[in-house]
Scaffold this motif. Structure first.
Motif, PDB file in Angstrom:
ATOM      1  N   ILE A 122       2.224   4.986  -7.710  1.00  0.00           N
ATOM      2  CA  ILE A 122       1.107   4.816  -8.642  1.00  0.00           C
ATOM      3  C   ILE A 122      -0.122   5.608  -8.235  1.00  0.00           C
ATOM      4  O   ILE A 122      -0.565   6.501  -8.949  1.00  0.00           O
ATOM      5  CB  ILE A 122       0.772   3.316  -8.800  1.00  0.00           C
ATOM      6  N   PHE A 123      -0.693   5.299  -7.076  1.00  0.00           N
ATOM      7  CA  PHE A 123      -1.954   5.935  -6.675  1.00  0.00           C
ATOM      8  C   PHE A 123      -2.156   5.715  -5.188  1.00  0.00           C
ATOM      9  O   PHE A 123      -1.950   4.613  -4.678  1.00  0.00           O
ATOM     10  CB  PHE A 123      -3.120   5.320  -7.463  1.00  0.00           C
ATOM     11  N   ASP A 124      -2.569   6.774  -4.510  1.00  0.00           N
ATOM     12  CA  ASP A 124      -2.841   6.683  -3.076  1.00  0.00           C
ATOM     13  C   ASP A 124      -4.261   6.165  -2.873  1.00  0.00           C
ATOM     14  O   ASP A 124      -5.236   6.861  -3.161  1.00  0.00           O
ATOM     15  CB  ASP A 124      -2.668   8.055  -2.427  1.00  0.00           C
ATOM     16  N   CYS A 125      -4.369   4.942  -2.388  1.00  0.00           N
ATOM     17  CA  CYS A 125      -5.674   4.312  -2.168  1.00  0.00           C
ATOM     18  C   CYS A 125      -6.258   4.646  -0.803  1.00  0.00           C
ATOM     19  O   CYS A 125      -7.257   4.037  -0.383  1.00  0.00           O
ATOM     20  CB  CYS A 125      -5.554   2.792  -2.318  1.00  0.00           C
ATOM     21  N   GLY A 126      -5.644   5.600  -0.113  1.00  0.00           N
ATOM     22  CA  GLY A 126      -6.165   6.011   1.186  1.00  0.00           C
ATOM     23  C   GLY A 126      -6.062   4.895   2.204  1.00  0.00           C
ATOM     24  O   GLY A 126      -5.054   4.197   2.284  1.00  0.00           O
ATOM     25  N   ASP A 127      -7.128   4.713   2.970  1.00  0.00           N
ATOM     26  CA  ASP A 127      -7.102   3.681   4.009  1.00  0.00           C
ATOM     27  C   ASP A 127      -7.671   2.354   3.517  1.00  0.00           C
ATOM     28  O   ASP A 127      -7.904   1.438   4.313  1.00  0.00           O
ATOM     29  CB  ASP A 127      -7.851   4.148   5.256  1.00  0.00           C
ATOM     30  N   PHE A 128      -7.867   2.229   2.203  1.00  0.00           N
ATOM     31  CA  PHE A 128      -8.387   0.974   1.661  1.00  0.00           C
ATOM     32  C   PHE A 128      -7.408  -0.164   1.942  1.00  0.00           C
ATOM     33  O   PHE A 128      -6.195  -0.017   1.804  1.00  0.00           O
ATOM     34  CB  PHE A 128      -8.600   1.087   0.148  1.00  0.00           C
ATOM     35  N   LEU A 147      -9.252  -0.626  -9.925  1.00  0.00           N
ATOM     36  CA  LEU A 147     -10.648  -0.217  -9.732  1.00  0.00           C
ATOM     37  C   LEU A 147     -10.743   1.164  -9.088  1.00  0.00           C
ATOM     38  O   LEU A 147     -11.511   2.029  -9.539  1.00  0.00           O
ATOM     39  CB  LEU A 147     -11.366  -1.248  -8.863  1.00  0.00           C
ATOM     40  N   LEU A 148      -9.974   1.384  -8.041  1.00  0.00           N
ATOM     41  CA  LEU A 148     -10.029   2.662  -7.332  1.00  0.00           C
ATOM     42  C   LEU A 148      -9.460   3.798  -8.183  1.00  0.00           C
ATOM     43  O   LEU A 148     -10.002   4.912  -8.203  1.00  0.00           O
ATOM     44  CB  LEU A 148      -9.256   2.548  -6.016  1.00  0.00           C
ATOM     45  N   TYR A 149      -8.378   3.523  -8.878  1.00  0.00           N
ATOM     46  CA  TYR A 149      -7.720   4.531  -9.722  1.00  0.00           C
ATOM     47  C   TYR A 149      -8.653   4.977 -10.848  1.00  0.00           C
ATOM     48  O   TYR A 149      -8.834   6.179 -11.085  1.00  0.00           O
ATOM     49  CB  TYR A 149      -6.433   3.927 -10.287  1.00  0.00           C
ATOM     50  N   THR A 150      -9.237   4.009 -11.555  1.00  0.00           N
ATOM     51  CA  THR A 150     -10.076   4.366 -12.698  1.00  0.00           C
ATOM     52  C   THR A 150     -11.302   5.162 -12.257  1.00  0.00           C
ATOM     53  O   THR A 150     -11.681   6.142 -12.908  1.00  0.00           O
ATOM     54  CB  THR A 150     -10.506   3.115 -13.479  1.00  0.00           C
ATOM     55  N   ARG A 151     -11.912   4.773 -11.150  1.00  0.00           N
ATOM     56  CA  ARG A 151     -13.077   5.521 -10.672  1.00  0.00           C
ATOM     57  C   ARG A 151     -12.677   6.949 -10.307  1.00  0.00           C
ATOM     58  O   ARG A 151     -13.388   7.921 -10.637  1.00  0.00           O
ATOM     59  CB  ARG A 151     -13.699   4.810  -9.469  1.00  0.00           C
ATOM     60  N   ALA A 152     -11.547   7.101  -9.639  1.00  0.00           N
ATOM     61  CA  ALA A 152     -11.099   8.442  -9.254  1.00  0.00           C
ATOM     62  C   ALA A 152     -10.837   9.311 -10.478  1.00  0.00           C
ATOM     63  O   ALA A 152     -11.187  10.500 -10.500  1.00  0.00           O
ATOM     64  CB  ALA A 152      -9.843   8.340  -8.394  1.00  0.00           C
ATOM     65  N   GLN A 153     -10.243   8.733 -11.511  1.00  0.00           N
ATOM     66  CA  GLN A 153      -9.941   9.509 -12.713  1.00  0.00           C
ATOM     67  C   GLN A 153     -11.211   9.900 -13.465  1.00  0.00           C
ATOM     68  O   GLN A 153     -11.302  11.007 -14.009  1.00  0.00           O
ATOM     69  CB  GLN A 153      -9.006   8.711 -13.627  1.00  0.00           C
ATOM     70  N   VAL A 154     -12.178   9.013 -13.508  1.00  0.00           N
ATOM     71  CA  VAL A 154     -13.452   9.361 -14.145  1.00  0.00           C
ATOM     72  C   VAL A 154     -14.145  10.468 -13.352  1.00  0.00           C
ATOM     73  O   VAL A 154     -14.681  11.425 -13.920  1.00  0.00           O
ATOM     74  CB  VAL A 154     -14.357   8.118 -14.276  1.00  0.00           C
ATOM     75  N   ASP A 155     -14.116  10.379 -12.038  1.00  0.00           N
ATOM     76  CA  ASP A 155     -14.737  11.412 -11.209  1.00  0.00           C
ATOM     77  C   ASP A 155     -14.113  12.784 -11.441  1.00  0.00           C
ATOM     78  O   ASP A 155     -14.789  13.810 -11.360  1.00  0.00           O
ATOM     79  CB  ASP A 155     -14.618  11.046  -9.728  1.00  0.00           C
ATOM     80  N   LYS A 156     -12.825  12.798 -11.727  1.00  0.00           N
ATOM     81  CA  LYS A 156     -12.126  14.065 -11.976  1.00  0.00           C
ATOM     82  C   LYS A 156     -12.264  14.540 -13.419  1.00  0.00           C
ATOM     83  O   LYS A 156     -11.758  15.607 -13.768  1.00  0.00           O
ATOM     84  CB  LYS A 156     -10.637  13.905 -11.639  1.00  0.00           C
ATOM     85  N   ARG A 182       0.840  -1.207   0.000  1.00  0.00           N
ATOM     86  CA  ARG A 182       0.000   0.000   0.000  1.00  0.00           C
ATOM     87  C   ARG A 182       0.873   1.253   0.000  1.00  0.00           C
ATOM     88  O   ARG A 182       0.595   2.215  -0.727  1.00  0.00           O
ATOM     89  CB  ARG A 182      -0.936  -0.007   1.203  1.00  0.00           C
ATOM     90  N   ARG A 183       1.939   1.243   0.806  1.00  0.00           N
ATOM     91  CA  ARG A 183       2.831   2.409   0.860  1.00  0.00           C
ATOM     92  C   ARG A 183       3.527   2.627  -0.484  1.00  0.00           C
ATOM     93  O   ARG A 183       3.573   3.757  -0.999  1.00  0.00           O
ATOM     94  CB  ARG A 183       3.872   2.211   1.969  1.00  0.00           C
ATOM     95  N   LEU A 184       4.057   1.563  -1.068  1.00  0.00           N
ATOM     96  CA  LEU A 184       4.751   1.695  -2.348  1.00  0.00           C
ATOM     97  C   LEU A 184       3.804   2.119  -3.463  1.00  0.00           C
ATOM     98  O   LEU A 184       4.169   2.907  -4.343  1.00  0.00           O
ATOM     99  CB  LEU A 184       5.428   0.367  -2.705  1.00  0.00           C
ATOM    100  N   THR A 185       2.591   1.599  -3.430  1.00  0.00           N
ATOM    101  CA  THR A 185       1.601   1.978  -4.440  1.00  0.00           C
ATOM    102  C   THR A 185       1.255   3.455  -4.322  1.00  0.00           C
ATOM    103  O   THR A 185       1.129   4.162  -5.336  1.00  0.00           O
ATOM    104  CB  THR A 185       0.340   1.107  -4.302  1.00  0.00           C
ATOM    105  N   ALA A 186       1.118   3.944  -3.105  1.00  0.00           N
ATOM    106  CA  ALA A 186       0.832   5.368  -2.900  1.00  0.00           C
ATOM    107  C   ALA A 186       1.975   6.231  -3.420  1.00  0.00           C
ATOM    108  O   ALA A 186       1.751   7.312  -3.982  1.00  0.00           O
ATOM    109  CB  ALA A 186       0.587   5.643  -1.420  1.00  0.00           C
ATOM    110  N   GLU A 187       3.204   5.761  -3.258  1.00  0.00           N
ATOM    111  CA  GLU A 187       4.367   6.535  -3.691  1.00  0.00           C
ATOM    112  C   GLU A 187       4.533   6.531  -5.207  1.00  0.00           C
ATOM    113  O   GLU A 187       4.908   7.545  -5.799  1.00  0.00           O
ATOM    114  CB  GLU A 187       5.639   5.961  -3.052  1.00  0.00           C
TER     115      GLU A 187
END
Length: 400
Positions: A185-191, A243-252, A178-183
């Motif tokens: 690729i994408f910060d998935c928050g507390d997921f 899944l989380l990344y694509t939804r966030a990008q569509v929302d933006k 999760r930490r490496l992904t946030a650094e």
């Protein structure tokens, strides 16, 4: 969650998404979730229900008409990589349509057009090359007795985690990933996801996103390296992250709505599995020689299972002969061998065995030719667009 997507609802991407989800809904309704894909459906996980609703269908002929109309619109789609993907997606959906309507396309047609993968077995020279790499790595570790399959089994079994260590190791790896992904690729928050041990299932692991669980088939043994791969594959930066990344990008308003179909059992499966299988490398998470051995072993097994499925479903090999091939060339654990046979024989899921090899090669080839300075650009291209292997290969880093 309220969407701020700026793409108009009449756009090509919105229509493609609505049609695909309409196929999913119609197939589930007609077969009462007991058809070719059981409860999984054409699109197992869809996070765009509040953005784009499924079209309503009462027969497959109307769906085909809609897909033909979409095909006529292809020349107007830009940029080019999106047009390439869309053409492959429509072709893929047409094969899915035939399957749902009761037709039986050949295994070759399903691999080529439904999955979008290369037909035929993986070249034997490629498999031998992977085995040579493993031979060298194992010799470096002092594992020299027996044939290669025996030495692979020796390395693997000597590194299996004790059952009581699987869950704490999983939790440790999940935190790191999760930490490496946030650094990177994408910060998935507390997921996060909890471990869900299972037995007598045809898969090794599965992302049960809606339940917040990573299902793990504990009939198999797991090394730390193999568990790391599965965390990367199913969660960070693999399926759940996509899944989380694509939804966030569509929302933006930064992605076209078809990216919400990222889990679809269509041509999208290649790059979905490619991202997941290349996850450890995308995170630059290779820590030691055991990780290196497992990466090469994973590639070998992916290649061998692709060939095995072809030998059984296209060339007519008997299942026992295919099982022996899997054991001899991939040194697979028996639950994995039996799971591959079950998957290969499935009329819809079977050809998707090839998606792992094709997708991983597609992602790795572009990643390896991308300079470090352009990696953020590649990550954005990879996750923010819906891709076939061919559209992904069109990535070119901008030269400063």
């Amino acid at each position: 969650m309220i969407s701020s997507v700026t793409t108009p609802i009449s756009s090509f991407g919105a229509d493609l998404t609505a049609i695909t989800m309409g196929i999913d809904a119609f197939e589930r309704r007609v077969n009462r979730e007991a058809g070719l894909l059981d409860t999984e459906g054409l699109v197992p996980i869809y996070l765009g229900g509040d953005i784009i609703s499924p079209r309503h269908y009462d027969n497959w002929w109307v769906v085909e008409d809609d897909l033909n109309e979409m095909q006529q619109r292809l020349p107007s789609i830009a940029p080019e990589h999106r047009q390439v993907f869309a053409a492959a997606m429509i072709r893929s959906l047409k094969i899915a349509l035939r399957l749902f309507a009761g037709s039986s396309p050949s295994f070759e047609v399903k691999v080529r057009d439904l999955v979008g993968a290369q037909t035929g077995p993986v070249e034997p020279a490629i498999i031998e090359g992977l085995r040579d790499i493993l031979d060298t790595l194992l010799k470096r570790r002092g594992i020299v007795r027996g044939d290669l399959s025996q030495r692979i089994s020796e390395w693997e079994s000597s590194h299996f985690l004790e059952p009581v260590r699987i869950e704490p190791t999983f939790a440790e790896l999940m935190g790191q990933a999760r930490r490496l992904t946030a650094e990177r690729i994408f910060d998935c928050g507390d997921f996060t996801m909890a471990l869900n041990p299972m037995r007598d299932v045809p898969f090794t692991a599965r992302c049960s996103f809606a339940d917040g669980l990573m299902d793990l088939n504990i009939d198999n043994g797991f090394t730390r390296a193999s568990l790391k791969h599965l965390v990367a594959h199913e969660v960070f930066p693999g399926h759940a992250t996509q899944l989380l990344y694509t939804r966030a990008q569509v929302d933006k308003g930064l992605a076209q709505p078809e990216v919400l179909l990222c889990t679809a059992n269509t041509v999208l499966g290649c790059i979905q599995e490619g991202i997941a299988d290349d996850g450890v490398a995308l995170l630059d998470w290779l820590e030691d020689e055991d990780d290196m051995i497992h990466i090469e072993l994973r590639r070998l097994r992916s290649a061998v299972q692709t060939s095995a499925a072809w030998y059984m479903m296209a060339d007519g090999w008997e299942p026992d002969a295919v099982a022996d091939y899997l054991r001899e060339f991939a040194a697979g654990q028996e639950p994995w061998v039996q799971g591959r046979l079950r998957m290969a024989a499935h009329p819809f899921r079977g050809p998707f065995i090839s998606s792992y090899w094709t997708g991983a090669v597609a992602v790795r080839q572009v990643r390896e030719r991308t300079p470090a300075s352009a990696m953020p650009e590649f990550i954005k291209y990879l996750y923010t667009n819906a891709h076939s292997p061919q559209s992904l290969a069109m990535f070119q880093a901008r030269v400063a």
